[in-house]
Design a protein around this motif. Structure first.
Motif, short mmCIF file in Angstrom:
data_model
loop_
_atom_site.label_atom_id
_atom_site.label_comp_id
_atom_site.label_asym_id
_atom_site.label_seq_id
_atom_site.Cartn_x
_atom_site.Cartn_y
_atom_site.Cartn_z
N HIS A 2 67.90 27.71 47.84
CA HIS A 2 68.50 26.78 45.87
C HIS A 2 69.46 27.72 45.36
O HIS A 2 69.51 28.54 45.03
N PHE A 3 69.94 26.29 45.06
CA PHE A 3 71.55 26.98 43.80
C PHE A 3 71.49 25.46 43.11
O PHE A 3 71.39 25.22 43.18
N ARG A 4 71.88 26.65 41.79
CA ARG A 4 72.34 25.34 40.56
C ARG A 4 73.81 26.25 40.22
O ARG A 4 73.64 27.11 39.81
N LEU A 54 77.55 33.80 43.10
CA LEU A 54 76.32 33.59 44.05
C LEU A 54 74.72 34.35 42.87
O LEU A 54 74.58 32.76 43.45
N GLU A 55 75.00 35.11 42.47
CA GLU A 55 73.66 35.74 42.03
C GLU A 55 73.56 34.27 41.08
O GLU A 55 72.06 33.74 40.34
N SER A 56 74.81 33.76 39.48
CA SER A 56 74.88 33.07 39.31
C SER A 56 73.92 31.95 39.02
O SER A 56 73.46 30.83 38.76
N ALA A 57 74.64 31.63 40.62
CA ALA A 57 73.70 30.07 41.10
C ALA A 57 72.90 30.03 42.00
O ALA A 57 72.00 29.44 42.11
N VAL A 58 72.66 31.44 42.42
CA VAL A 58 70.96 31.05 43.15
C VAL A 58 70.04 31.61 42.63
O VAL A 58 69.99 31.31 41.24
N VAL A 59 68.83 30.30 42.98
CA VAL A 59 67.64 30.12 41.88
C VAL A 59 66.83 31.34 41.95
O VAL A 59 66.00 31.59 41.74
N GLU A 60 66.00 31.24 43.10
CA GLU A 60 65.42 32.29 43.96
C GLU A 60 65.52 33.85 43.05
O GLU A 60 67.01 34.21 43.18
N TRP A 61 64.74 34.32 42.22
CA TRP A 61 64.63 36.07 41.80
C TRP A 61 64.68 36.51 42.63
O TRP A 61 65.31 37.81 42.32
N GLY A 62 64.14 36.65 44.02
CA GLY A 62 64.45 37.93 44.54
C GLY A 62 65.84 37.94 45.43
O GLY A 62 66.00 38.66 45.51
N VAL A 63 66.20 37.28 45.73
CA VAL A 63 68.04 36.68 45.82
C VAL A 63 68.85 37.85 44.47
O VAL A 63 69.58 38.01 44.94
N LYS A 64 68.55 37.02 43.93
CA LYS A 64 69.00 37.27 42.83
C LYS A 64 69.51 39.42 42.47
O LYS A 64 70.53 39.27 42.21
N ILE A 65 68.58 39.38 42.79
CA ILE A 65 67.99 41.25 42.39
C ILE A 65 68.56 41.45 43.78
O ILE A 65 68.85 42.42 43.64
N GLY A 134 68.55 26.34 31.30
CA GLY A 134 69.57 26.14 31.30
C GLY A 134 71.05 26.58 32.47
O GLY A 134 71.82 26.59 32.51
N SER A 135 70.35 27.16 31.82
CA SER A 135 71.86 29.12 32.14
C SER A 135 71.28 29.75 33.91
O SER A 135 72.14 29.79 34.26
N ASN A 136 70.08 29.11 34.15
CA ASN A 136 70.02 30.38 35.85
C ASN A 136 70.23 31.14 35.66
O ASN A 136 70.49 31.90 36.78
N LEU A 137 70.69 31.98 34.22
CA LEU A 137 70.37 33.40 34.80
C LEU A 137 69.26 34.25 34.38
O LEU A 137 68.80 33.86 34.68
N LEU A 138 69.43 35.44 34.71
CA LEU A 138 68.09 36.72 34.84
C LEU A 138 68.59 37.74 33.87
O LEU A 138 69.39 38.03 33.88
N VAL A 139 67.48 37.75 33.38
CA VAL A 139 67.53 39.16 32.29
C VAL A 139 67.00 40.44 32.63
O VAL A 139 66.00 40.78 32.93
N TYR A 140 67.95 41.37 32.86
CA TYR A 140 67.83 42.67 33.40
C TYR A 140 67.49 43.66 32.62
O TYR A 140 68.13 43.70 31.48
N HIS A 141 66.21 44.12 32.05
CA HIS A 141 65.50 44.72 31.66
C HIS A 141 65.92 46.15 32.01
O HIS A 141 65.04 46.82 32.88
N ARG A 142 67.23 46.90 31.34
CA ARG A 142 66.67 47.65 32.19
C ARG A 142 65.85 49.41 31.52
O ARG A 142 65.28 49.75 30.83
#
Length: 279
Positions: A2-4, A54-65, A134-142
């Protein structure tokens, strides 16, 4: 899948489009000494921005990673090819023997490999949380290796910048203008990267460097159109041309004067009046 589509997706796509346009301009000049390395640098930043879109648009976390791992590939290719460009642009490409070229790629490839296997050790990203609503962003803890990777990238960028700044200090006006624009173009996105690393601003998960590479693309485009970047890159110029007793004028394919040495300027000043300023 899914995309947002958010504002961030549009910004990254715009950045990718501008970088792609710049890459096309550089590709047409790839025969120059530093042309191929600069093309790879700009192409890598184009891929970086596009994957981020693409990462900002896709919803699924696994795909974002998974897409974040591709970003690591683009980032490391950007920094490595940037250093190669700086070596070629500053007449140090003779340093790039096959053995040294292999050494130059060791750390970038190691960074890519460790990011690709992050699930096994969590050295790059320790955990993930949702970004602002609302951002559909994922925060990566380093994790600890993230900072090793970042230090490697900044080391490459600083080395490239130091060589290019040395080019700015040359006596030749054309080389100074070319190098100054390249340095300015590089400084902007890496300042954006620093903002992202320090998590400053209203959207700490928003990676600014690819967005700011749009400014880099515009600056490089001006350098290529106005100051003939990659059309003429002098080799050992200060030793060969600036001090030679014979006058030398350099014209481009359109018959425009782009460079001259002191002997030519003095001869024309004495015999023909003032020499037109190089473009």
């Amino acid at each position: 899948m899914h995309f947002r589509f958010t504002l961030y997706v549009g910004l990254y796509l715009a950045a990718a489009a501008i970088s792609a346009f710049t890459a096309r301009m550089v590709w047409l000049r790839r025969a120059a000494a530093a042309g191929e390395a600069l093309f790879l640098t700009v192409l890598s930043t184009t891929a970086w921005a596009f994957v981020l879109a693409l990462e900002s648009a896709v919803v699924e976390w696994g795909v974002k990673i998974a897409l974040a791992k591709l970003e690591i590939v683009a980032i490391n290719c950007t920094t490595a090819s940037l250093l190669i460009f700086a070596l070629a642009f500053t007449d140090r490409d003779h340093w790039l023997s096959p053995q040294r070229m292999a050494l130059l790629w060791v750390l970038p490839l190691l960074n890519i490999g460790i990011a690709a296997t992050n699930e096994w050790h969590r050295l790059v990203w320790a955990e993930f949380t949702a970004g602002p609503p609302g951002s559909n962003l994922l925060v990566y803890h380093r994790g600890p290796w993230y900072w090793v990777s970042v230090s490697c990238g900044y080391l490459y960028v600083l080395a490239a910048s130091a060589m290019l700044i040395g080019k700015v200090l040359e006596r030749n006006a054309l080389s100074r203008r070319q190098a100054a624009l390249v340095v300015a173009g590089l400084a902007i996105p890496w300042l954006g990267s620093l903002v992202y690393l320090l998590r400053i601003g209203p959207a700490p998960a928003l990676e600014l460097a690819p967005l700011m590479f749009t400014a880099t693309g515009l600056i490089l485009s001006r350098a290529m159109k106005r100051y003939h970047l990659l059309d003429l890159i002098p080799v050992a110029r200060s030793a060969l041309i600036e001090t030679m007793p014979d006058g030398l004028l350099v014209f481009d394919a359109q018959g425009r004067l782009v460079d001259s040495n002191p002997a030519a300027r003095e001869a024309l000043r004495l015999g023909l009046g003032a020499l037109p300023a190089p473009l």
